[in-house]
Design a protein around this motif. Structure first.
Motif, PDB file in Angstrom:
ATOM      1  N   GLU A  16      -7.354   5.987 -11.226  1.00 59.26           N
ATOM      2  CA  GLU A  16      -7.887   4.576 -11.128  1.00 59.26           C
ATOM      3  C   GLU A  16      -7.369   3.459 -12.204  1.00 59.26           C
ATOM      4  O   GLU A  16      -6.904   2.359 -11.844  1.00 59.26           O
ATOM      5  N   SER A  17      -6.791   4.044 -13.469  1.00 54.02           N
ATOM      6  CA  SER A  17      -6.325   3.259 -14.260  1.00 54.02           C
ATOM      7  C   SER A  17      -4.616   2.821 -13.709  1.00 54.02           C
ATOM      8  O   SER A  17      -4.221   1.693 -13.990  1.00 54.02           O
ATOM      9  N   GLN A  18      -3.834   3.851 -13.145  1.00 51.10           N
ATOM     10  CA  GLN A  18      -2.708   3.491 -12.757  1.00 51.10           C
ATOM     11  C   GLN A  18      -2.804   2.695 -11.417  1.00 51.10           C
ATOM     12  O   GLN A  18      -1.843   1.869 -11.230  1.00 51.10           O
ATOM     13  N   GLU A  19      -3.769   2.912 -10.790  1.00 53.16           N
ATOM     14  CA  GLU A  19      -3.981   1.900  -9.504  1.00 53.16           C
ATOM     15  C   GLU A  19      -4.216   0.473 -10.097  1.00 53.16           C
ATOM     16  O   GLU A  19      -3.463  -0.500  -9.299  1.00 53.16           O
ATOM     17  N   GLY A  20      -4.920   0.239 -11.049  1.00 50.67           N
ATOM     18  CA  GLY A  20      -5.080  -1.044 -11.685  1.00 50.67           C
ATOM     19  C   GLY A  20      -4.039  -1.643 -12.112  1.00 50.67           C
ATOM     20  O   GLY A  20      -3.676  -2.836 -11.857  1.00 50.67           O
ATOM     21  N   GLU A  21      -3.082  -0.879 -12.586  1.00 50.10           N
ATOM     22  CA  GLU A  21      -1.726  -1.348 -13.365  1.00 50.10           C
ATOM     23  C   GLU A  21      -0.694  -1.698 -12.242  1.00 50.10           C
ATOM     24  O   GLU A  21      -0.020  -2.621 -12.418  1.00 50.10           O
ATOM     25  N   GLY A  22      -0.913  -0.981 -11.093  1.00 51.87           N
ATOM     26  CA  GLY A  22       0.103  -1.193  -9.887  1.00 51.87           C
ATOM     27  C   GLY A  22      -0.195  -2.441  -9.233  1.00 51.87           C
ATOM     28  O   GLY A  22       0.389  -3.061  -8.391  1.00 51.87           O
ATOM     29  N   ALA A  23      -1.563  -2.819  -9.112  1.00 50.66           N
ATOM     30  CA  ALA A  23      -2.024  -3.734  -8.261  1.00 50.66           C
ATOM     31  C   ALA A  23      -1.765  -5.223  -8.834  1.00 50.66           C
ATOM     32  O   ALA A  23      -1.364  -5.607  -9.838  1.00 50.66           O
ATOM     33  N   VAL A  43     -14.755  20.198 -14.631  1.00 52.00           N
ATOM     34  CA  VAL A  43     -15.602  18.921 -14.102  1.00 52.00           C
ATOM     35  C   VAL A  43     -14.871  17.705 -15.146  1.00 52.00           C
ATOM     36  O   VAL A  43     -14.686  16.595 -14.734  1.00 52.00           O
ATOM     37  N   SER A  44     -14.763  18.055 -16.308  1.00 50.87           N
ATOM     38  CA  SER A  44     -14.321  17.135 -17.428  1.00 50.87           C
ATOM     39  C   SER A  44     -12.875  16.786 -17.011  1.00 50.87           C
ATOM     40  O   SER A  44     -12.388  15.696 -17.198  1.00 50.87           O
ATOM     41  N   LEU A  45     -12.011  17.845 -16.691  1.00 48.33           N
ATOM     42  CA  LEU A  45     -10.652  17.657 -16.161  1.00 48.33           C
ATOM     43  C   LEU A  45     -10.356  16.753 -14.967  1.00 48.33           C
ATOM     44  O   LEU A  45      -9.816  15.851 -14.993  1.00 48.33           O
ATOM     45  N   LEU A  46     -11.393  16.967 -14.166  1.00 45.87           N
ATOM     46  CA  LEU A  46     -11.417  16.141 -12.760  1.00 45.87           C
ATOM     47  C   LEU A  46     -11.803  14.489 -13.070  1.00 45.87           C
ATOM     48  O   LEU A  46     -11.157  13.712 -12.621  1.00 45.87           O
ATOM     49  N   ALA A  47     -12.740  14.447 -13.989  1.00 49.25           N
ATOM     50  CA  ALA A  47     -13.127  12.994 -14.443  1.00 49.25           C
ATOM     51  C   ALA A  47     -12.112  12.504 -15.260  1.00 49.25           C
ATOM     52  O   ALA A  47     -11.859  11.364 -14.592  1.00 49.25           O
ATOM     53  N   ARG A  48     -11.426  13.100 -15.963  1.00 51.93           N
ATOM     54  CA  ARG A  48     -10.124  12.588 -16.766  1.00 51.93           C
ATOM     55  C   ARG A  48      -9.011  12.031 -15.588  1.00 51.93           C
ATOM     56  O   ARG A  48      -8.403  11.071 -15.750  1.00 51.93           O
ATOM     57  N   LEU A  49      -8.840  13.068 -14.455  1.00 49.25           N
ATOM     58  CA  LEU A  49      -7.692  12.921 -13.673  1.00 49.25           C
ATOM     59  C   LEU A  49      -8.182  11.590 -12.745  1.00 49.25           C
ATOM     60  O   LEU A  49      -7.346  10.686 -12.493  1.00 49.25           O
ATOM     61  N   LYS A  50      -9.325  11.375 -12.443  1.00 52.85           N
ATOM     62  CA  LYS A  50      -9.972  10.316 -11.518  1.00 52.85           C
ATOM     63  C   LYS A  50      -9.546   8.893 -12.499  1.00 52.85           C
ATOM     64  O   LYS A  50      -9.371   8.063 -11.971  1.00 52.85           O
ATOM     65  N   ARG A  51     -10.203   8.810 -13.868  1.00 56.56           N
ATOM     66  CA  ARG A  51      -9.857   7.928 -14.393  1.00 56.56           C
ATOM     67  C   ARG A  51      -8.402   7.492 -14.724  1.00 56.56           C
ATOM     68  O   ARG A  51      -7.973   6.290 -14.663  1.00 56.56           O
ATOM     69  N   ASP A  52      -7.516   8.734 -14.990  1.00 55.82           N
ATOM     70  CA  ASP A  52      -5.966   8.399 -15.165  1.00 55.82           C
ATOM     71  C   ASP A  52      -5.477   7.627 -13.903  1.00 55.82           C
ATOM     72  O   ASP A  52      -4.839   6.537 -13.751  1.00 55.82           O
TER      73      ASP A  52
END
Length: 114
Positions: A107-114, A96-105
């Motif tokens: 979302e972070s990449q989406e924010g940088e690309g937009a 679950v921690s790994l999935l949460a970290r992946l989700k944050r990463d």
């Protein structure tokens, strides 16, 4: 008996498909030994069913109680919880921690690309 020895008994008991079928039957409700034997019909004789019940009892997965001439078998959920606490929950929490970290990463990449 050590915790590792108890876990070994549980895992060995669960390794057999017919013992898992017995546990599935007991999950719904307690059953007499005669009823368990009848559920297997001609595929297993009474002696074999009794041997499987014995393995499950030794592992602590079944609790048996006599009432007159009948022997009632009850599912004991305690060993399942112990196995879950020791072997499943820690790995599930890490996943679950790994999935949460992946989700944050992501979302972070989406924010940088937009």
């Amino acid at each position: 008996m050590s915790s590792d020895d108890e876990d070994d008994l549980v895992f060995k008991a669960l390794a057999d498909r017919r013992r898992r079928q017995i546990l599935d039957l007991l999950k719904a409700e307690p059953r007499t030994t005669g009823d368990l034997c009848a559920r297997f019909g001609d595929s297993l004789d009474r002696c074999t069913v009794m041997q499987h019940i014995g393995v499950l009892e030794k592992a602590g997965l079944i609790i048996a109680r006599r009432e007159g001439r009948q022997r009632w078998n009850y599912l004991n959920a305690g060993p399942f919880k112990d196995i879950s606490d020791r072997w499943i929950s820690p790995y599930a929490a890490e996943a679950v921690s790994l999935l949460a970290r992946l989700k944050r990463d992501l979302e972070s990449q989406e924010g940088e690309g937009a």
